[in-house]
Structure formats: C-alpha cells, structure tokens
Design a protein around this motif. Structure first.
Motif, PDB file in Angstrom:
ATOM      1  N   PHE A 314      28.477 -36.639  28.543  1.00  0.00           N
ATOM      2  CA  PHE A 314      27.900 -35.844  27.681  1.00  0.00           C
ATOM      3  C   PHE A 314      28.867 -35.459  26.296  1.00  0.00           C
ATOM      4  CE2 PHE A 314      25.379 -33.745  31.166  1.00  0.00           C
ATOM      5  CZ  PHE A 314      24.310 -33.558  30.446  1.00  0.00           C
ATOM      6  N   ALA A 315      30.144 -35.742  26.595  1.00  0.00           N
ATOM      7  CA  ALA A 315      31.119 -35.782  25.537  1.00  0.00           C
ATOM      8  C   ALA A 315      30.907 -36.714  24.756  1.00  0.00           C
ATOM      9  CB  ALA A 315      32.596 -35.730  25.998  1.00  0.00           C
ATOM     10  N   CYS A 318      27.800 -36.096  22.620  1.00  0.00           N
ATOM     11  CA  CYS A 318      27.991 -34.975  21.503  1.00  0.00           C
ATOM     12  C   CYS A 318      28.889 -35.403  20.414  1.00  0.00           C
ATOM     13  CB  CYS A 318      28.723 -33.859  22.106  1.00  0.00           C
ATOM     14  SG  CYS A 318      27.879 -32.752  23.099  1.00  0.00           S
ATOM     15  N   PHE A 321      26.654 -37.852  18.124  1.00  0.00           N
ATOM     16  CA  PHE A 321      25.765 -36.992  16.961  1.00  0.00           C
ATOM     17  C   PHE A 321      26.332 -36.421  16.067  1.00  0.00           C
ATOM     18  CE2 PHE A 321      22.765 -37.076  20.983  1.00  0.00           C
ATOM     19  CZ  PHE A 321      21.728 -37.771  20.291  1.00  0.00           C
ATOM     20  N   THR A 322      27.634 -36.118  16.120  1.00  0.00           N
ATOM     21  CA  THR A 322      28.648 -35.560  15.215  1.00  0.00           C
ATOM     22  C   THR A 322      28.414 -36.115  13.970  1.00  0.00           C
ATOM     23  OG1 THR A 322      30.079 -34.514  16.722  1.00  0.00           O
ATOM     24  CG2 THR A 322      30.825 -34.379  14.742  1.00  0.00           C
ATOM     25  N   THR A 333      29.986 -27.726  15.161  1.00  0.00           N
ATOM     26  CA  THR A 333      29.587 -27.154  16.677  1.00  0.00           C
ATOM     27  C   THR A 333      29.481 -28.339  17.817  1.00  0.00           C
ATOM     28  OG1 THR A 333      28.368 -25.426  15.484  1.00  0.00           O
ATOM     29  CG2 THR A 333      27.533 -26.094  17.599  1.00  0.00           C
ATOM     30  N   LEU A 334      28.847 -29.453  17.259  1.00  0.00           N
ATOM     31  CA  LEU A 334      28.803 -30.629  18.118  1.00  0.00           C
ATOM     32  C   LEU A 334      30.209 -31.097  18.366  1.00  0.00           C
ATOM     33  CD1 LEU A 334      26.125 -32.657  16.278  1.00  0.00           C
ATOM     34  CD2 LEU A 334      26.070 -31.858  18.712  1.00  0.00           C
ATOM     35  N   THR A 336      32.914 -29.449  18.923  1.00  0.00           N
ATOM     36  CA  THR A 336      33.152 -28.372  19.847  1.00  0.00           C
ATOM     37  C   THR A 336      32.782 -28.558  21.224  1.00  0.00           C
ATOM     38  OG1 THR A 336      33.657 -26.611  17.973  1.00  0.00           O
ATOM     39  CG2 THR A 336      33.667 -25.766  20.133  1.00  0.00           C
ATOM     40  N   ILE A 337      31.413 -28.600  21.187  1.00  0.00           N
ATOM     41  CA  ILE A 337      30.825 -28.874  22.609  1.00  0.00           C
ATOM     42  C   ILE A 337      31.377 -30.260  23.305  1.00  0.00           C
ATOM     43  CG2 ILE A 337      28.548 -29.243  23.909  1.00  0.00           C
ATOM     44  CD1 ILE A 337      27.257 -27.495  21.330  1.00  0.00           C
ATOM     45  N   GLY A 338      31.613 -31.318  22.403  1.00  0.00           N
ATOM     46  CA  GLY A 338      31.893 -32.224  23.041  1.00  0.00           C
ATOM     47  C   GLY A 338      33.248 -32.412  23.451  1.00  0.00           C
ATOM     48  N   ALA A 402      32.136 -42.454  20.461  1.00  0.00           N
ATOM     49  CA  ALA A 402      31.160 -42.180  21.665  1.00  0.00           C
ATOM     50  C   ALA A 402      30.716 -43.505  22.442  1.00  0.00           C
ATOM     51  CB  ALA A 402      30.124 -41.790  20.868  1.00  0.00           C
TER      52      ALA A 402
END
Length: 429
Positions: A314-315, A318, A321-322, A333-334, A336-338, A402
């Motif tokens: 999942f990281a 994210c 996509f950043t 936002t991306l 941060t989630i990653g 990624a």
C-alpha cells in the motif's frame, strides 16, 4: 506493564531515535537554504545527501557487530556522542567539500543506532512484548522527523541555519550523559532491576538449536551461517525497498515541495511535518497490531509477515501516485498516507530478526541487513538528483521508489518462511 524498569530503557531508545531523526532530517530541511548559499546544483545536492549514508551504512554493521561483543551500552553511548559533535560541526561548513566531509563522519556516528537498539531490546524485553517495544523505540524516528521540519525551518529563519545544528548537538550530549547513568547491557547487570523482572524478561525464551527450557549447552552458530540463509537475503531485499522509499522521502521531499510545488520555507516546514506525524502513529500502531495478531494466532512469523507485506504494498502505491499528483495538497496527502503505511510495517524487520536469529547474533545480523539495505541511501539521493536534473521533473523518482518497495514486499511474501526451529515459538503468549 510500563512500571517495570525495562521501559526506562525503551524510553531512552525512543528519545535516541527521535534525536537521530531530528539531526538527520535537519539537513534536508536546511538544504534549500544551503543550495543557494553554496551554489549547489541538483546532482551536488544528491551527493551531499548520499555522503551521510556512506558512513551510516558501514557502521550499521560495525555497530551491530560490536554490540554483540562489547555490549550495546558502550556502543550506543559512543555513537550518540560522535554524531552529536559532528551535527554541531555542520554549522562550521563553508563549501561543498567541507559539508560532504562532515556529513560523512556524522553518518559514522549514527550508523550503530538501529542495530544496537535491536540488540538492546533483545536483551531487555520479553518475547510477548518485543514487537511493541521495538515499535515504541523506532517510533521516535517519525516523531523526530515531524519535529525537525518546523523546528529547523523556524530556527533557520529566525537565527540562521547554523543555530539549529548547534542546538541539536547540545541535546545529543545531554542524552549521552543520562544514558551512561541509567542503562546496562543486560537487565541482570543493573542494580535497580529486581530478580522478578529479570526472570520475567528471560521466561519462555527459546534457543533456535536446543529449543525452549532446555538445560543443554547451546550450540554455537557462526554469524556467517546465519547470513547465508536465503530468507535473510529476502528480508534484506524487503528492507532495501523500504529504506529506499523512506530515504527518498527524508532527503528529497522538502526540496520537492519548495522547487516543484513552490512552497515557501515556512509552508514547507508545516507540510513536511504531516507525513511524519502519520508515520509516528503508524509505527506504534503497527507494533501493537503485530503483537495482537501473535496473541490471537500463536503464529510468530505470520504476525510480522502479514503486516509487512500488505502495508509495504500500500505504501508503494501511494508513493507512486504522488509523482502524478496535480496539486501540492494532493501530493502531501498521498505521501502522508504512504508514510503511514510505510511505518506500519517498519517494526517487522527487527522483530523478524529477533525471532529467527540466535540471540548472540542479533546485533551482527541486524547490522549486516541494515548496512546492505542502506546502500539505497548512498545511491538513492544521487540517483534522484540525476533524474530530476535530466528530466526536469520528480515523477520518475517517485515511480522508482514505489517500484523498489513493491519488489521488497514480494520478496518477503515468497521467500521469508518459517522453519521447524521457528515452530517452537509458535505458542500463544
């Protein structure tokens, strides 16, 4: 639980990791200022960021190996003293060469931290609390990263970038003095640890060769025989992908926000703090989740592995996509989630090492895996600088980070498997 003396050691290690990441992150936060002062191009900036990891990677192994032989108290104390002094000396640099040299030696000092932390928790923490303790210790890293961005940005704007490095050096020296007073290599060596707590710490420990509760003399295992295992190398690939992604964020994300997203230094300081806060929450939450899964299933390696693989994947998504985000808010936002997902699985590597490696080889094995994985820190920042200079964009750098994280997750998923010796630990705590 937290009234036991061992949690004083965990607190000190949490603070050490926080100081470590404040000190380390300070450079990436100050870099937009230093780039102008020293007239650095993107490739030179990448080399400055990479210089730290040359010394750091080397002493990952040296520090871990010495902690097995000399004990973690001395190794940790000397390491903090060295890196604090050279953090302060950063304020005296005046060009590319001097900055490169100081950051190189600064990396020597910080190198032993993680492997020595792992050795210390192996000595001090009972099996049933181990993932939680490691998570709290390493949770200092994202807390330090979160504090670094606004603090260093504020001090740099108020009193100059040099002041921030001098202040951090003083904090590190104070920690070192306290560490020498409160720590010991093993709980039985500390006068304030009761016999009951020592017994609790050692209860239920398993030797990988002789099994639990045995009175037979343990069979000596060489460090080389441990490092030759294929699952150790698969775990290393996983950590390489994790480290590359983390170090990409640590070293280049502040500059990305300023150069590509055109944020001011003050805005960057706030925006760069958000992923670190999410990472701190993820670090502690991940360790608690791991211990919970272990208590429910009795499957030690499974409890670590499932969190590692799922969260690292999942990281990776994210972070990838950043690189295609259309706004600064979307990118933050991306990321941060990653970073939250990245830190949810950060504890697992160290817990797995403690679970599958003989106790007397935990420091050396931790240091070896960390050292080779941290080669990503030597080449990664420079590669990112080259990609940015060549393409004029950060997109390919995000995609590369990624991709390596995804490869690492798959390596652990398919090749880090339990052996019959590990099955001896598969009991409900």
């Amino acid at each position: 639980m937290f009234r036991k003396y061992r949690w004083n050691i965990v607190l000190m290690l949490f603070l050490a990791n926080a100081i470590n990441y404040v000190d380390r992150s300070a450079m990436s936060v100050a870099l937009p200022v230093l780039n102008k002062k020293f007239h650095l191009d993107p490739f030179e900036t990448g080399l400055i960021l990479s210089s730290f990891f040359i010394g750091y990677a080397l002493f990952n192994f040296v520090g871990g190996y010495l902690s097995d032989i000399k004990g973690p108290k001395k190794v940790m104390g000397y390491a903090m003293a060295v890196w604090s002094v050279f953090c302060g000396l950063t304020a005296g640099t005046f060009n590319f060469v001097s900055l490169f040299t100081v950051r190189l030696i600064f990396g020597f000092g910080e190198g032993p931290l993680t492997s020595t932390t792992n050795k210390t928790t192996n000595n001090w923490i009972p099996l049933k609390e181990r993932a939680t303790a490691v998570g709290i210790c390493n949770g200092g890293a994202p807390v330090g990263g979160a504090l670094s961005a606004p603090i260093v940005a504020f001090i740099s704007l108020k009193w100059g970038w040099q002041a921030s490095f001098l202040a951090l050096a003083v904090i590190g020296i104070i920690w070192t003095l306290i560490w020498w007073r409160v720590s010991a290599d093993k709980p039985e060596q500390h006068p304030q640890v009761s016999a009951e707590e020592v017994a609790e710490i050692h209860a239920g420990r398993n030797d990988l060769v002789t099994g639990p509760q045995t009175t037979a003399a343990p069979v000596k295992v060489s460090l080389l025989s441990v490092l030759k295992q294929s699952r150790i190398w698969a775990l290393l690939v996983g950590m390489f992908g994790y480290n590359y992604t983390l170090f990409f964020f640590l070293t280049w994300f502040p500059t990305y926000l300023v150069d590509a997203r055109h944020l001011s230094i003050a805005q960057m300081g706030f925006a760069a703090m958000l992923p670190w806060i999410a990472g701190a929450v993820g670090q502690v939450a991940g360790s608690v989740i791991i211990d919970y899964i272990y208590r429910k299933t009795g499957k030690l390696l499974y409890s670590r592995k499932i969190v590692l693989v799922v969260c690292l994947m999942f990281a990776a998504l994210c972070v990838g996509f950043t690189g295609f985000a259309s706004t600064a808010a979307g990118a933050v936002t991306l990321m941060t989630i990653g970073i939250c997902f990245l830190y949810l699985q950060a504890t697992t590597y160290w817990a797995i090492i403690q679970d599958i490696v003989p106790s007397e080889k935990v420091g050396g094995t931790s240091g070896f895996i960390h050292a080779v994985a941290n080669v990503s820190g030597i080449f990664g920042p420079a590669i990112t600088g080259w990609l940015v200079e060549t393409t004029g964009k950060f997109t390919s750098a995000f995609v590369l980070a990624a991709g390596l994280a995804m490869i690492g997750a798959l390596a652990v998923a398919f090749f880090v498997n339990a052996t019959p010796a590990d099955a001896k630990k598969e009991v409900v705590a």
